[in-house]
Write an enzyme that holds these catalytic residues in place. Structure first.
Site, PDB file in Angstrom:
ATOM      1  N   PHE A 121     -18.916  26.691  64.786  1.00  0.00           N
ATOM      2  CA  PHE A 121     -19.108  28.015  64.198  1.00  0.00           C
ATOM      3  C   PHE A 121     -18.176  28.982  64.903  1.00  0.00           C
ATOM      4  O   PHE A 121     -17.684  28.694  65.997  1.00  0.00           O
ATOM      5  CB  PHE A 121     -20.566  28.463  64.398  1.00  0.00           C
ATOM      6  CG  PHE A 121     -21.273  28.842  63.102  1.00  0.00           C
ATOM      7  CD1 PHE A 121     -21.351  27.957  62.050  1.00  0.00           C
ATOM      8  CD2 PHE A 121     -21.879  30.088  62.964  1.00  0.00           C
ATOM      9  CE1 PHE A 121     -22.012  28.298  60.873  1.00  0.00           C
ATOM     10  CE2 PHE A 121     -22.545  30.439  61.793  1.00  0.00           C
ATOM     11  CZ  PHE A 121     -22.612  29.546  60.745  1.00  0.00           C
ATOM     12  N   GLN A 234     -22.959  44.843  62.215  1.00  0.00           N
ATOM     13  CA  GLN A 234     -22.085  43.713  61.898  1.00  0.00           C
ATOM     14  C   GLN A 234     -21.788  43.575  60.413  1.00  0.00           C
ATOM     15  O   GLN A 234     -22.698  43.508  59.591  1.00  0.00           O
ATOM     16  CB  GLN A 234     -22.722  42.409  62.387  1.00  0.00           C
ATOM     17  CG  GLN A 234     -21.875  41.186  62.057  1.00  0.00           C
ATOM     18  CD  GLN A 234     -22.287  39.962  62.851  1.00  0.00           C
ATOM     19  OE1 GLN A 234     -23.290  39.324  62.556  1.00  0.00           O
ATOM     20  NE2 GLN A 234     -21.516  39.628  63.868  1.00  0.00           N
ATOM     21  N   HIS A 236     -20.541  40.922  57.997  1.00  0.00           N
ATOM     22  CA  HIS A 236     -20.280  39.486  57.875  1.00  0.00           C
ATOM     23  C   HIS A 236     -19.011  39.348  57.042  1.00  0.00           C
ATOM     24  O   HIS A 236     -18.869  40.019  56.020  1.00  0.00           O
ATOM     25  CB  HIS A 236     -21.461  38.806  57.185  1.00  0.00           C
ATOM     26  CG  HIS A 236     -21.433  37.317  57.278  1.00  0.00           C
ATOM     27  ND1 HIS A 236     -20.524  36.560  56.573  1.00  0.00           N
ATOM     28  CD2 HIS A 236     -22.184  36.444  57.983  1.00  0.00           C
ATOM     29  CE1 HIS A 236     -20.738  35.271  56.853  1.00  0.00           C
ATOM     30  NE2 HIS A 236     -21.743  35.185  57.706  1.00  0.00           N
ATOM     31  N   LEU A 250     -24.989  36.872  50.873  1.00  0.00           N
ATOM     32  CA  LEU A 250     -24.312  36.127  51.934  1.00  0.00           C
ATOM     33  C   LEU A 250     -23.701  34.805  51.468  1.00  0.00           C
ATOM     34  O   LEU A 250     -24.303  34.044  50.733  1.00  0.00           O
ATOM     35  CB  LEU A 250     -25.323  35.836  53.052  1.00  0.00           C
ATOM     36  CG  LEU A 250     -24.739  35.183  54.303  1.00  0.00           C
ATOM     37  CD1 LEU A 250     -23.771  36.126  54.992  1.00  0.00           C
ATOM     38  CD2 LEU A 250     -25.852  34.779  55.249  1.00  0.00           C
ATOM     39  N   GLU A 253     -21.412  31.320  56.990  1.00  0.00           N
ATOM     40  CA  GLU A 253     -20.287  30.954  57.861  1.00  0.00           C
ATOM     41  C   GLU A 253     -20.168  29.434  57.956  1.00  0.00           C
ATOM     42  O   GLU A 253     -19.131  28.898  58.338  1.00  0.00           O
ATOM     43  CB  GLU A 253     -20.525  31.566  59.252  1.00  0.00           C
ATOM     44  CG  GLU A 253     -19.356  31.417  60.194  1.00  0.00           C
ATOM     45  CD  GLU A 253     -19.501  32.294  61.442  1.00  0.00           C
ATOM     46  OE1 GLU A 253     -20.101  33.376  61.346  1.00  0.00           O
ATOM     47  OE2 GLU A 253     -18.998  31.893  62.497  1.00  0.00           O
ATOM     48  N   ARG A 284     -16.793  37.109  64.104  1.00  0.00           N
ATOM     49  CA  ARG A 284     -17.033  37.754  62.816  1.00  0.00           C
ATOM     50  C   ARG A 284     -16.323  39.085  62.673  1.00  0.00           C
ATOM     51  O   ARG A 284     -15.833  39.419  61.584  1.00  0.00           O
ATOM     52  CB  ARG A 284     -18.539  37.948  62.612  1.00  0.00           C
ATOM     53  CG  ARG A 284     -19.229  36.664  62.291  1.00  0.00           C
ATOM     54  CD  ARG A 284     -20.713  36.846  62.094  1.00  0.00           C
ATOM     55  NE  ARG A 284     -21.290  35.585  61.635  1.00  0.00           N
ATOM     56  CZ  ARG A 284     -22.585  35.374  61.466  1.00  0.00           C
ATOM     57  NH1 ARG A 284     -23.454  36.346  61.715  1.00  0.00           N
ATOM     58  NH2 ARG A 284     -23.027  34.213  61.045  1.00  0.00           N
ATOM     59  N   HIS A 349     -24.483  42.770  57.434  1.00  0.00           N
ATOM     60  CA  HIS A 349     -25.306  41.584  57.655  1.00  0.00           C
ATOM     61  C   HIS A 349     -26.326  41.743  58.766  1.00  0.00           C
ATOM     62  O   HIS A 349     -27.440  41.248  58.677  1.00  0.00           O
ATOM     63  CB  HIS A 349     -24.372  40.425  57.987  1.00  0.00           C
ATOM     64  CG  HIS A 349     -25.060  39.112  58.143  1.00  0.00           C
ATOM     65  ND1 HIS A 349     -25.859  38.586  57.157  1.00  0.00           N
ATOM     66  CD2 HIS A 349     -25.086  38.204  59.156  1.00  0.00           C
ATOM     67  CE1 HIS A 349     -26.326  37.411  57.558  1.00  0.00           C
ATOM     68  NE2 HIS A 349     -25.895  37.168  58.777  1.00  0.00           N
ATOM     69  N   ARG A 384     -22.219  40.023  67.292  1.00  0.00           N
ATOM     70  CA  ARG A 384     -23.070  38.836  67.430  1.00  0.00           C
ATOM     71  C   ARG A 384     -22.338  37.602  66.937  1.00  0.00           C
ATOM     72  O   ARG A 384     -21.702  37.627  65.886  1.00  0.00           O
ATOM     73  CB  ARG A 384     -24.353  39.010  66.620  1.00  0.00           C
ATOM     74  CG  ARG A 384     -25.217  37.750  66.623  1.00  0.00           C
ATOM     75  CD  ARG A 384     -26.553  37.955  65.964  1.00  0.00           C
ATOM     76  NE  ARG A 384     -26.494  38.066  64.519  1.00  0.00           N
ATOM     77  CZ  ARG A 384     -26.373  37.027  63.683  1.00  0.00           C
ATOM     78  NH1 ARG A 384     -26.249  35.804  64.150  1.00  0.00           N
ATOM     79  NH2 ARG A 384     -26.353  37.218  62.375  1.00  0.00           N
TER      80      ARG A 384
END
Lengths: 573, 260
Positions: A121, A234, A236, A250, A253, A284, A349, A384
């Protein structure tokens, strides 16, 4: 006076996502009476939308992984304004929390040697995300939900808390109402755990459900708690773009984790220009800005996004590893992701900022009030990492459950509150019905706010635009108490929205004010009028609290230097 | 699809769509007609939320994720159980669209029903009981059949369509397809040591009421083959436990040991 029901518990948990449920389980297993309040049905919390996985340094796939590396990744990605003690506890305890889920019946994809599979990730050094296809959040919620239903905890579904109640300096309960009937309930409890999640709904393009209106963070703020890093919101990198009804939903990821490639309209794999080393799996904030920039500079897709291509994985593997994405695009967008690329664009997000807590116990700055999960701030700093949220919920949900339990056992305070607090709150909550006809619709205010925040507190920010946004939000704040509601108190979403906008407006004002103060480019806070990182600002958090005049007060708080056993880890690089 | 660039603003057409929504509560109600601007790709939930935001703010509907992941927006479209967020308006071109609440549960208001019964059932199912402490060693081939029932998003559409509940109202004695899928995922977990056949046969499970009409499988938005992969294997398990003499004896001994 309007009547109310009264219930009493040792601990009241507000919110039934991952953090709230994990906290409730902990407290219930310690023999305490626990009440859980949630705005939706049980099992529908936003945690479900966490798709890609849960980050824990178990080293099942990459044996070199360790808590130290996970800690470093988390601090680096948070640009070092994280609470390092939280990050340390988090990295050390995450694997145990995942195994605990497994022991409660949670299921994860397996490695060939029969252990929990881990996928790569963004900005995680090693393959670290335990997952079950792209439905990890669902599995987590369902596992915790089953566990909770088999404890003695009481769940008050579709109930909204509008105010925390205090006896002197201590929080000793909350006032809420049942959405079905509109009836008020006074929840008496010597400890309250706030686990209400984030506030992504203040933006127009968001992956958040209607619930993410910032109730918890503002309830805590109004009770006197300090908030930290509120400027950090954040984006995304990949939300859906088309058709209009799904904009912002969404796109996990996990697509990039499984090898998805980002391309612009010229077919260029542009991440080479933004982060040649990590490419699509950069953090991100970096990928979101890249996607934004490509579109701004005219290299966007048909509907104003960029292309995310996973076709090279082949239909079988796509359907196995990304079944939800396959179904979501096929059904909602008429796109078969095994044959054509997805169109994606940044979507709001997650909110890194939140209630300031003590790392070990989740205690806020107000006695009797604890917080865990997205509503709490500190762990993630300025950005994050994907997968860190699910483990955050479990690690700190459990710790808040322990912290609150010990607080309750050690104290024997009265739960009585001044009836005036309750009376005033009921009046405020019922005002939208009393306002003169012709008052504005709460939906209109909500949608205006979402437009303002989207424009002024966006992925790129300037002093001028933030100031303008702040003025607009304050003007809207003046108008909001005048909204008018028709109909009865029985399951009336217009009324619910009228109450939501109070929280949404207050949290928006705080975000704009904090964003004005942080004059630099750090993680999610990207000021176009200030170049790069400011070393001095890297030593502070911005703290928001309600001042004695009732207005928002923003101050700086110095970050304590890391102890040697942690700072040493970065010297080895 | 349109070929021009669209950012921010939705390219709304001038066309509208007529949608009939059930308005009412336990006392009674009726369908009310609304005209809503038609937007490309719109789903029934979009239309319902448009009505709520612009025409009738007290219209009650449940929803959360809008992406068919959370299962909140179960209802009926033209009498068929559907997730409103996954049901495209353009699937009904030339047809009337009538949106109503699930029929197997008591109505609260408009499209919202009282589904709390489902949570009582969930609470009554014997929970996961692991054979050992984690980490477990389990291979992909041991767990692959668990992925299917675990896809369940608890929209309760299978409960809504099931005639045992919908027509015969056996709620106190029947768990319903959602929970057969749940029990299958527990029973077939390699590390589980719990026992649920008594629950299924003599307890609240009531699996004997199911006569395999497959309606649940047909309406499942997650394409879980509830009938073939959950209900039939569980029925076989009940038969095995109850009518195999050795297993029958085991069950008696075990039952006594557990003090049941």
């Amino acid at each position: 006076m309007e009547r109310h029901d009264t219930v009493e518990h040792d601990i009241l948990v507000i919110g039934a996502g991952g953090a709230g449920l994990r906290a409730a389980i902990e407290a219930a297993e310690r023999g305490l009476s626990v009440g859980i309040v949630c705005k939706s049905l049980l099992g529908k919390a936003h945690t479900i939308m966490a798709e890609g996985g849960i980050a824990a340094a178990m080293g099942n796939v990459d044996p070199d992984d360790s808590w130290e590396t996970h800690f470093k990744d988390t601090m680096k990605s948070g640009k070092f304004i994280n609470n390092w003690r939280m990050a340390e506890i988090f990295a050390k305890e995450a694997p145990d929390r995942v195994y605990e889920l497994e022991e409660w019946g949670g299921l994860f994809d397996r490695t060939p040697d029969g252990r929990i599979m881990q996928r790569p990730f963004g900005a995680h050094t090693y393959r670290r995300l335990c997952h079950v296809g792209d439905r990890t959040g669902l599995e987590l919620i369902r596992t915790l939900q089953d566990k909770v239903l088999h404890t003695g905890a009481e769940v008050y579904m579709e109930t909204t808390i509008t105010r925390l109640l205090k006896d002197g300096e201590r929080v000793v309960g909350a006032l809420g109402y049942v959405r079905e009937t509109g009836r008020f309930v006074h929840f008496k409890a010597p400890a309250v755990i706030m686990a209400t999640g984030g506030w992504g709904r203040i933006y127009k393009v968001t992956s958040n459900s209607w619930e993410g209106t910032g109730d918890g963070v503002i309830l805590a703020y109004e009770a006197g708690a300090e908030l930290v890093d509120m400027e950090m919101v954040q984006f995304h990198p990949t939300g859906m773009v088309w058709p209009p009804g799904v904009r912002g939903i969404l796109v996990t990821e996990g697509v990039r984790g499984e090898g998805g490639i980002l391309k612009n309209s010229r077919g260029e794999r542009y991440m080479e220009r933004y982060d040649p080393e990590k490419m699509e799996l950069s953090s991100r904030d970096v990928v979101a800005r890249a996607n934004y920039t490509e579109v701004e500079q005219g290299r966007g897709s048909e509907h104003g996004g960029v292309y995310l291509d996973i076709t090279h994985l082949g239909p079988e593997k796509i359907k196995k590893k990304l079944p939800t994405m396959y179904e979501q695009f096929l059904k909602l967008a008429d796109v078969d992701i095994t044959r054509e690329p997805m169109e994606v664009y940044p979507t709001i997000h997650y909110t890194m900022g939140g209630v300031r807590v003590e790392a070990e116990t989740g205690a806020t700055t107000v006695p009797g009030l604890f917080a865990a999960g997205e509503v709490a701030g500190g762990l993630h700093g300025a950005n994050r990492l994907g997968g860190n949220s699910l483990s955050d919920l479990l690690v700190f949900g459990r710790r808040a459950g322990i912290g609150a339990s010990e607080y309750v056992k050690a104290n024997g305070y009265s739960l009585e509150v001044d009836e005036d607090q309750i009376r005033q709150e009921k009046e405020r909550v019922l005002r939208p019905f009393e306002n003169p006809e012709g008052g504005e619709s709460p939906y209109a205010i909500q949608s205006e706010l979402q437009e303002i925040m989207q424009e002024h507190a966006s992925i790129m920010r300037t002093e001028e635009s933030l100031r303008e946004g702040l003025e607009k939000v304050r003007a809207l704040k003046e108008r909001a108490p005048g909204v008018r509601i028709e109909g009865s108190r029985m399951y009336n979403p217009g009324w619910h929205t009228a109450l939501d906008i109070h929280f949404m407006l207050q949290v928006s004002e705080i975000i704009l004010m904090s964003a004005l103060e942080r004059r630099e480019q750090r993680g999610a806070q990207w000021r176009l009028d200030h170049e790069g990182l400011d070393e001095e600002l890297g030593k502070v958090n911005f703290v928001a609290r309600k001042g004695s005049d009732g207005e928002v007060e923003i101050t700086t708080r110095e970050i304590e230097p890391m102890p040697e056993h942690l700072s040493r880890l970065f010297e080895e690089d | 699809m349109e070929s021009s660039q669209h950012r921010g603003a939705s390219p709304e057409t001038q066309k509208t769509v007529r949608i009939n929504i059930y308005r009412g509560d336990a006392e009674g109600g009726e369908f009310v007609e609304y005209d809503v601007p038609l937007v490309e790709g719109m789903v029934v939930l979009d239309a319902v939320l448009y009505v709520q935001a612009h025409i009738s703010p007290d219209l009650a509907v449940r929803w959360n994720c809008k992406a068919a992941h959370c299962g909140s927006c179960g209802g009926e479209v033209n009498g068929r159980p559907k997730l409103l967020c996954k049901t495209r308006v353009d699937d009904y071109e030339g047809e009337e669209i009538r949106v109503s609440p699930m029929r197997a549960f008591p109505l609260i208001k408009d499209l919202v029903t009282d589904v709390s019964w489902n949570y009582e059932v969930a609470r009554s199912i014997p929970e996961f009981k692991p054979a050992e402490k984690a980490p477990f060693t389990m291979y992909e081939e041991d767990v692959e059949r668990l992925y299917e029932p675990k896809r369940c998003i608890e929209c309760f559409l299978c409960q809504d369509v099931c005639h045992v509940l919908r027509s015969h109202h056996k709620h106190p004695a029947f768990a319903g397809p959602r929970f057969f899928a749940k029990i299958q995922s527990l029973e077939m977990h390699p590390m589980d040591t719990g026992h649920r056949t008594e629950y299924l046969k003599e307890g609240r499970g009531g699996i004997g009421f199911c006569n395999i009409t497959k309606c649940c499988t047909e309406v499942c938005p997650e394409h879980i083959n509830i009938t073939d992969n959950s209900i039939i294997p569980l029925k076989e398990r009940v038969v095995g436990d109850y009518y195999d003499p050795a297993k029958w004896l085991m069950r008696k001994i075990r039952g006594r040991r557990n003090g049941e």
